[in-house]
Design an enzyme around this catalytic site. Structure first.
Site, PDB file in Angstrom:
ATOM      1  N   CYS A 110     -46.278   4.198   4.142  1.00 48.14           N
ATOM      2  CA  CYS A 110     -46.657   5.053   5.010  1.00 48.14           C
ATOM      3  C   CYS A 110     -46.073   4.973   6.350  1.00 48.14           C
ATOM      4  CB  CYS A 110     -48.237   4.682   5.447  1.00 48.14           C
ATOM      5  SG  CYS A 110     -49.082   4.682   3.958  1.00 48.14           S
ATOM      6  N   ARG A 148     -38.644   6.503   4.554  1.00 43.17           N
ATOM      7  CA  ARG A 148     -39.588   5.416   4.143  1.00 43.17           C
ATOM      8  C   ARG A 148     -40.416   5.850   2.908  1.00 43.17           C
ATOM      9  NH1 ARG A 148     -41.206   2.162   8.634  1.00 43.17           N
ATOM     10  NH2 ARG A 148     -43.339   1.989   7.831  1.00 43.17           N
ATOM     11  N   TRP A 169     -48.138   6.906   1.612  1.00 43.81           N
ATOM     12  CA  TRP A 169     -47.532   6.493   0.378  1.00 43.81           C
ATOM     13  C   TRP A 169     -49.036   6.035  -0.426  1.00 43.81           C
ATOM     14  CZ3 TRP A 169     -46.916   2.021  -2.416  1.00 43.81           C
ATOM     15  CH2 TRP A 169     -46.438   1.871  -3.472  1.00 43.81           C
ATOM     16  N   ASN A 176     -51.702   2.887   8.528  1.00 45.76           N
ATOM     17  CA  ASN A 176     -50.499   2.501   7.808  1.00 45.76           C
ATOM     18  C   ASN A 176     -50.980   1.091   7.454  1.00 45.76           C
ATOM     19  OD1 ASN A 176     -48.433   1.352   6.394  1.00 45.76           O
ATOM     20  ND2 ASN A 176     -47.000   1.354   8.386  1.00 45.76           N
ATOM     21  N   GLY A 177     -51.261   0.854   5.975  1.00 45.77           N
ATOM     22  CA  GLY A 177     -51.694  -0.604   5.712  1.00 45.77           C
ATOM     23  C   GLY A 177     -52.694  -0.552   4.832  1.00 45.77           C
ATOM     24  N   GLU A 227     -28.067  -6.395  -9.335  1.00 53.35           N
ATOM     25  CA  GLU A 227     -28.203  -5.416  -8.436  1.00 53.35           C
ATOM     26  C   GLU A 227     -27.964  -4.295  -8.887  1.00 53.35           C
ATOM     27  OE1 GLU A 227     -29.240  -5.032  -5.485  1.00 53.35           O
ATOM     28  OE2 GLU A 227     -28.105  -3.357  -4.708  1.00 53.35           O
ATOM     29  N   LYS A 259     -30.259  -0.808  -9.129  1.00 55.64           N
ATOM     30  CA  LYS A 259     -29.487   0.538  -8.545  1.00 55.64           C
ATOM     31  C   LYS A 259     -30.121   1.787  -9.653  1.00 55.64           C
ATOM     32  CE  LYS A 259     -29.436  -0.176  -5.256  1.00 55.64           C
ATOM     33  NZ  LYS A 259     -29.692  -1.444  -4.549  1.00 55.64           N
ATOM     34  N   GLU A 271     -33.617   2.402  -9.968  1.00 61.77           N
ATOM     35  CA  GLU A 271     -34.247   2.926  -8.883  1.00 61.77           C
ATOM     36  C   GLU A 271     -34.138   4.455  -8.605  1.00 61.77           C
ATOM     37  OE1 GLU A 271     -32.385   0.436  -5.502  1.00 61.77           O
ATOM     38  OE2 GLU A 271     -34.639   0.579  -4.724  1.00 61.77           O
ATOM     39  N   HIS A 297     -29.304 -15.124 -27.487  1.00 65.44           N
ATOM     40  CA  HIS A 297     -30.778 -15.711 -27.275  1.00 65.44           C
ATOM     41  C   HIS A 297     -31.557 -14.784 -27.448  1.00 65.44           C
ATOM     42  CE1 HIS A 297     -28.639 -19.599 -27.009  1.00 65.44           C
ATOM     43  NE2 HIS A 297     -27.844 -19.207 -25.928  1.00 65.44           N
ATOM     44  N   LYS A 349     -38.969   2.752   1.555  1.00 64.25           N
ATOM     45  CA  LYS A 349     -37.969   2.187   2.069  1.00 64.25           C
ATOM     46  C   LYS A 349     -38.356   0.662   2.477  1.00 64.25           C
ATOM     47  CE  LYS A 349     -33.627   1.551   3.583  1.00 64.25           C
ATOM     48  NZ  LYS A 349     -32.703   1.252   2.229  1.00 64.25           N
TER      49      LYS A 349
HETATM   50  C1  AGP Z   1     -33.317  -2.216  -2.580  1.00 63.38           C
HETATM   51  O1  AGP Z   1     -32.573  -0.903  -3.180  1.00 63.38           O
HETATM   52  C2  AGP Z   1     -34.597  -1.871  -2.696  1.00 63.38           C
HETATM   53  N1  AGP Z   1     -34.890  -0.584  -2.266  1.00 63.38           N
HETATM   54  C3  AGP Z   1     -35.423  -2.771  -2.558  1.00 63.38           C
HETATM   55  O2  AGP Z   1     -35.451  -3.819  -3.669  1.00 63.38           O
HETATM   56  C4  AGP Z   1     -35.361  -3.635  -1.367  1.00 63.38           C
HETATM   57  O3  AGP Z   1     -34.270  -4.484  -1.203  1.00 63.38           O
HETATM   58  C5  AGP Z   1     -36.764  -4.727  -1.023  1.00 63.38           C
HETATM   59  O4  AGP Z   1     -37.898  -3.858  -1.071  1.00 63.38           O
HETATM   60  C6  AGP Z   1     -36.580  -5.659   0.120  1.00 63.38           C
HETATM   61  O5  AGP Z   1     -36.456  -4.795   1.119  1.00 63.38           O
HETATM   62  P1  AGP Z   1     -36.264  -5.390   2.717  1.00 63.38           P
HETATM   63  O6  AGP Z   1     -34.765  -6.000   2.503  1.00 63.38           O
HETATM   64  O7  AGP Z   1     -36.379  -4.526   3.708  1.00 63.38           O
HETATM   65  O8  AGP Z   1     -36.869  -6.646   2.954  1.00 63.38           O
END
Ligand code: AGP
Length: 591
Positions: free
Chosen positions: A2, A27, A72, A98-99, A468, A472, A475, A491, A586
């Site tokens: 949010c 965000r 959100w 927000n929260g 990683e 990606k 996501e 395994h 974000k």
């Molecule tokens: C990365 O592509 C993600 N959007 C997510 O995993 C992110 O790295 C994670 O939420 C941690 O966020 P931060 O680095 O702002 O703490």
């Protein structure tokens, strides 16, 4: 997650709030709304969907005071009814939040039996509680009383219809910044929302209450004692949040990586020497174990930090996933040092762990892209990764900047001299070569978009890049992807290989080249469609992407660009919303 914004002053507050909401779109959100002053009344407009849909219903309206929100969903589905702002039962108090109010059911039961509710949100009860207490207390006291009862997190802007020339705010755990410009006061969940309207900004501390008019900001603590305003100069340029000629922020941010490495060299090196606080270096040297804490991509970045610190400094390290650590009690060494990695500096899981670590009085360093963040304020030390604002939800340049910053720090802590500065310059050139060859990545992306499952494999440091890479692709391309250490395939996971399952191997380390290739061949024998991303010196003519050689411990900085581009193009081919993927935010400000 949010986003909240607000404005009170001489400009059209609705315009300022809509612009602010647009800047916070990155965000992540699923509905949006505003409340604004109109002829001594407060009007509300909210919509499921994008800020642009909201804009239509408030076109050509002028106002001197407005608050806005991008939601959100946590409590209640994303629809118009649950969108913020919410009003108290009589409509007197209007609020954006927000929260999460964790004890909202209990508070409802204890205080609000006579109230009826028009949404399924936890937020609505905040407005109702303020109203309930205002029957016997002043507005200020009612808000502070409400703050004292809430368990959870909140950053709220509140309007009282009886005092429509003020915005009230309250904040605990969720971020909230106040901006001051020549013509008014603005609010935002992060600094980007303040651009254009503020010359100075001030992040609010936890448990702060504020009364704001068009001229000034009056802050108080929970018992009503004044808190001094500490404004700082705005430290962000508008260009940083502009896509320029790129189709998406993610592509722009991928392209910024070579330059970012040069910037980091500039910030952290003086000649061949690293410029980092000697006190911090000394403190880390005194420790008997470094504990890295992070989430998501930042956690994958901290695997590399562990590797650099163990190799260069001989200090044992452990990586902790913040969301796990917060609910566990691991054995802590005698002289631990904690390093938190976070792009946003606002991740709720990390803040929860940080507060526990702080209580135990262990030293904390935050490595972040957001120096005005809550985590920096709680830490003993911080290091800036100087990646510049990262807007795309999928992290790219912040991830690589974390790797670079941690290798520079490890080099400073270690007493051994390495040729790190020149090696990093070579990385920056190698990254440019990868970007020149982006068509190969595009080709691979096109060939995988109709696949249900995909596997990335690698060993050692290549395995961490595979993690990683897999994140990606999940996501933004919404392809189910797993990363396996290639040795683990036999395994169990190899049972998942069927005809044409794509398996992509990352090979940048000499010691594991041969064995990873034979593991890849085993998947091929079972029908997999295989691809190889390899460093030039280890490559064979049939490999798919050949990346320039760099110092072996820095090669993940180059190979990761390939997997970022594959994910990016796969998402583009699938016509996904690359910068704002579904269900994701974000800045993850709730646990
Ligand atoms: C990365 O592509 C993600 N959007 C997510 O995993 C992110 O790295 C994670 O939420 C941690 O966020 P931060 O680095 O702002 O703490």
């Amino acid at each position: 997650m949010c986003g909240i914004v607000g404005y009170i002053g001489k400009f059209n507050a609705l315009e300022a709030v809509i612009e602010g909401l647009k800047k916070l779109e990155y965000r992540g959100y699923d509905s949006a709304g505003v409340a604004y002053k109109k002829e001594n009344d407060i009007k509300i407009c909210k919509e499921k969907g994008r800020v642009i849909d909201l804009e239509k219903c408030i076109m050509d309206i002028d106002s001197s005071l407005a608050i806005g929100h991008t939601r959100w969903a946590t409590h209640g589905e994303p629809n118009q009814r649950n969108a913020h702002p919410h009003s108290s039962m009589t409509g007197r108090f209007v609020i954006v939040h927000n929260g999460i109010v964790e004890n909202y059911q209990k508070l409802k039961f204890e205080y609000l039996n006579d109230y009826s509710f028009s949404s399924e949100t936890d937020t609505e009860i905040i407005a109702d509680l303020i109203e309930y207490f205002s029957n016997t207390l002043s507005v200020e006291e009612s808000i502070r009383k409400t703050m004292s009862l809430i368990e959870g997190s909140y950053a709220c802007l509140i309007i009282d219809k009886k005092h429509p020339n003020h915005i009230y705010c309250m904040k605990d755990k969720s971020p909230l910044l106040v901006g001051k410009g020549k013509d008014g006061i603005s609010f935002s969940s992060d600094i980007t929302g303040l651009i254009d309207y503020a010359e100075e900004y001030m992040p609010l501390e936890d448990k702060t209450f504020g009364i704001i008019d068009a001229e000034d900001v009056y802050l108080q603590d929970m018992i009503g004692l004044p808190i001094e305003n500490r404004f700082q100069k705005m430290a962000i340029q508008k260009e940083e949040i502009d896509k320029q000629t790129f189709d998406h922020f993610m592509l722009k941010e991928i392209y910024e990586q070579p330059m970012m490495i040069r910037n980091l060299i500039h910030h952290y090196f003086s000649g061949e020497e690293v410029r980092i606080s000697p006190k911090l270096i000394h403190h880390i040297r005194q420790s008997d174990k470094i504990n890295f804490v992070a989430c998501g991509s930042s956690m994958y970045a901290s695997y590399f930090a562990k590797y650099y610190f163990e190799k260069l400094c001989g200090i044992p390290c452990e990586v902790f996933c913040a969301s796990e650590l917060v609910y566990s009690t691991p054995l802590i060494s005698k002289r631990p040092f904690f390093i938190f990695f976070s792009q946003s500096g606002e991740t709720a899981d990390l803040l929860a762990v940080m507060k526990k670590v702080k209580k135990q009085k262990h030293p904390i360093l935050t490595i972040t892209n957001t120096i005005e963040s809550s985590m920096v304020r709680l830490s003993d030390y911080h290091l800036n990764i100087y990646a510049g604002k990262e807007i795309a939800v999928a992290s790219t340049k912040a991830y690589t900047a974390m790797l670079v910053t941690s290798t520079i720090l490890a080099r400073a802590v270690s007493k051994t001299k390495t040729n790190l500065k020149n090696n990093l310059k070579a990385v920056s050139l190698a990254m440019e070569k990868v970007l020149e060859n982006k068509e190969v990545c595009r080709g691979i992306a096109q060939s995988i978009i109709n696949q249900e499952d995909l596997f990335y494999i690698g060993r050692g440091i290549d395995y961490w890049t595979a993690l990683e890479a897999s994140l990606k692709l999940k996501e933004i391309a919404y392809i189910h992807t797993e990363a396996f250490s290639s040795g683990e395939l036999k395994h169990g996971p190899i049972a998942l290989i069927t005809k044409n399952t794509p398996v992509i191997a990352i090979i940048t380390q000499e010691g594991t080249n041969r064995i990873t290739r034979s593991n890849l061949a085993e998947t091929e024998s079972r029908g997999a469609k295989t691809y190889v991303i390899a460093s030039k010196s280890l490559s064979t003519p049939s490999d798919d992407v050949i990346i320039p050689n760099v110092a072996h411990y820095l090669s993940p900085l180059v190979s990761v660009l390939v997997v970022q581009l594959i994910a990016y193009y796969a998402a583009v081919f699938k016509q996904n919303d690359v910068d704002k993927p579904k269900n994701l935010a974000k800045s993850v400000t709730v646990e």
